[in-house]
Scaffold this active site. Sequence first.
Site, mmCIF file in Angstrom:
data_model
loop_
_atom_site.group_PDB
_atom_site.id
_atom_site.type_symbol
_atom_site.label_atom_id
_atom_site.label_comp_id
_atom_site.label_asym_id
_atom_site.label_seq_id
_atom_site.Cartn_x
_atom_site.Cartn_y
_atom_site.Cartn_z
ATOM 1 N N ASP A 197 78.677 60.656 10.464
ATOM 2 C CA ASP A 197 77.998 61.837 9.670
ATOM 3 C C ASP A 197 77.817 61.678 8.313
ATOM 4 O OD1 ASP A 197 79.089 65.244 11.036
ATOM 5 O OD2 ASP A 197 77.137 64.525 9.192
HETATM 6 C C1 GLC Z 1 75.740 67.008 8.656
HETATM 7 C C2 GLC Z 1 76.085 67.046 9.650
HETATM 8 C C3 GLC Z 1 75.323 66.664 11.074
HETATM 9 C C4 GLC Z 1 73.523 66.159 10.058
HETATM 10 C C5 GLC Z 1 74.215 65.681 9.055
HETATM 11 C C6 GLC Z 1 73.156 65.011 8.323
HETATM 12 O O1 GLC Z 1 77.657 67.423 7.554
HETATM 13 O O2 GLC Z 1 77.226 67.566 10.344
HETATM 14 O O3 GLC Z 1 74.839 67.622 11.529
HETATM 15 O O4 GLC Z 1 73.023 65.855 10.732
HETATM 16 O O5 GLC Z 1 75.435 66.361 7.995
HETATM 17 O O6 GLC Z 1 72.098 66.749 7.297
#
Ligand code: GLC
Length: 738
Positions: A264
């Site tokens: 993430d």
């Molecule tokens: C965010 C989310 C994830 C997302 C990523 C990119 O923090 O937790 O679901 O795809 O960052 O935006």
Amino acid sequence: MKTRIITLLALVTFLSAPIKAQTPIYLDDSQPIEARVKDALNRMTLEEKVALCHAQSKFSSAGVPRLGIPELWMSDGPHGVRQEIQWNSWGSAGWANDSCTAFPALTCLAATWDPEMSAIYGKAIGEEARYRKKDVILGPGVNIYRTPLNGRNFEYMGEDPYLASIMVVPYIQEVQKNGVAACVKHYALNNQELWRGHINVELSDRALHEIYLPAFKASVLKGGTWSIMGAYNKYKDVHCCHNDLLLNKILKEDWAFDGCVITDWGGAHNTREAALNGLDIEMGSYTNGLTSESEFTYNDYYLAHPYLKGLKDGTFPMSTIDDKASRILRMIFRTVMDRNRPWGAFTSEAHYDAARTIAEEGIVLLKNAPVTKKAPALLPIDASQYNKILVVGENATRSLTKGGGSSELKVKKEVSPLEALQAMYGDKIIHAQGYESGRPMYSNTDKIPAEVVESLRNEAIEKAKEADLIIYIGGLNKNHLQDCEAADRITYGLPFGQDELIKDILSVNPNMVMVLMSGNAVEMPWVKQVPAIIQGWYPGSEAGNAIANVLSGKVNPSGKLPFSFPVKLTDNGAHAFDALSYPGDSIKQVYKEDILVGYRWHDTKKIPALYPFGHGLSYTTFAYGKATLSAKTMDSNGKVEVVIPVTNTGTREGKEVIQLYIGDEKCSVIRPAKELKHFSKISLKPGETKEVKFTISVDDLKFYDDSRGEWTAEPGKFNVYIGASSTDIRSILSFVLQ
Ligand code: GLC
């Protein structure tokens, strides 16, 4: 002499013939992917391999320019393709060609209980991602709905691991047929937003394997997902984005996952664990995943120069980089270097049809009672009965595709419920906003000027007095502290003074149809006074049309709840204990309800939900005939067939979801009273009967024996519950496992 001349001629001929350049294997589409991976790997330098393992921008990772291997481009999210984001900031790139189709939020997809809808969803969103030249779509999300306060439940598929495991697979398969990788998230145990970046989740191995892992396991073993996103939180004190047990042991060894683990955004925290514990691509480091920015260059990432240094000085084995690079190359060959992949499509009529159909199939009719003993139920709306229909509530007009965090969308079209109802009922419709939620300055009524609240409420009440019918469209929205990433809700009740407004309106006009837009259950203190209630979800670009089609009866609702609506918050298993259970003590959290999540808690503890898991009404009625079993005993390799005749006993065509739950009557460990193990959605014409068949196997009877680390079923009596919901049980049968 003659021989020499011939030899000389042959030599001249050979040397003058153009040498056919041998296409390198990695560039040759006709070669097996594994051969291409091996060939590319052998041609790459160590620096080039390491460069594959981390971001080069907010949403891309490097290719190998020297070898003509392209970069990988990723995009949110689970409900549609997010607008283009700037190279190294969360800001919009301001493109003019990236307004997409918003598909319904995934709780709505789950509420269809129809894998065909999931396939339609995956195909459409995969085409949109392909058209936008994205190689990885960052979704779907399958974290289990443990608490109604989780800010991101709307992005996931409910409280039951079996429903989520069935519904996630076609989405993945259809996305990937476009040559776009699905990225199933967030693996694992990211079941709340509060302290998501570090909270250490403690739970039993049974709860991990029976509740929280199944949808991820199905994504790998049945969906064949090409990537998985690591979660922000910790498990056993180690960040999930580089957690040896979750990634190397369970995902890559036990499940033989051959794809990529992507963090993430900001989920990586140290080089050593990132190098050794199964992480493949590090994205978004040094950010909070939503607002704050990276202060570092991309070469400072944990899997960038620090990792390269450790490989060169022998701290980390070369086998780690070859495994990472092989997995990334495999994903590149499956996506951007597959020249046969389709071209995709964007905001096509087919995509709007898909969005509307899924929404119509997912909308749930919770209640449809007569207003008085003599007056018929209010739904479907018979407009000829009314002169003035008041549409009231901010969600009748508010855009619900914006906000909510990373799943936010910039859409080309979003039909509001008010627009659609005006188009359907013309000047019978009058409107009042009713309440104000603001964005984002307000997150609850105490920050909205009292005079604003007062005037909106008075307008709604005055108009309610003159209307024959009220359509209240409210619920939650994507504001901070509502259905939104990075924070949880702070109350179970409706925000922005809605409860008072609803009561005030009912006091002058009881003829209210309520449409709740939300991704979570909410408290309903007015439930007895509201004759008709619909769970409308976040339906996306075609929201208004789907809602109007259901309210008018053009579509007969057939959705079923993918999660329970507890009467009060403490009736929910996660909230039945102390703060350590939810939200934790800011360092750790203990899932004290263990395997008894959602209806498993309500059933086993005998705490009735207001609206139970699997509940959903129709404008017609269904009768379940006598269910039969093919045998009264089952051996460990055996199967038992179940047959249930179902009849449409009403006056219009409708769809029903027949649900099969299994209960282990006597077991050496605690087991839920019943667990969903099969379901089938069928369509029936008035008077039509169909036989629904299920095959129960021994796998449906098993629990995870954490003393032996394996799934097992104990011989003895098992009950088979056939129902229209987890509590509306129409037949109970039993058999003995020998
Ligand atoms: C965010 C989310 C994830 C997302 C990523 C990119 O923090 O937790 O679901 O795809 O960052 O935006």
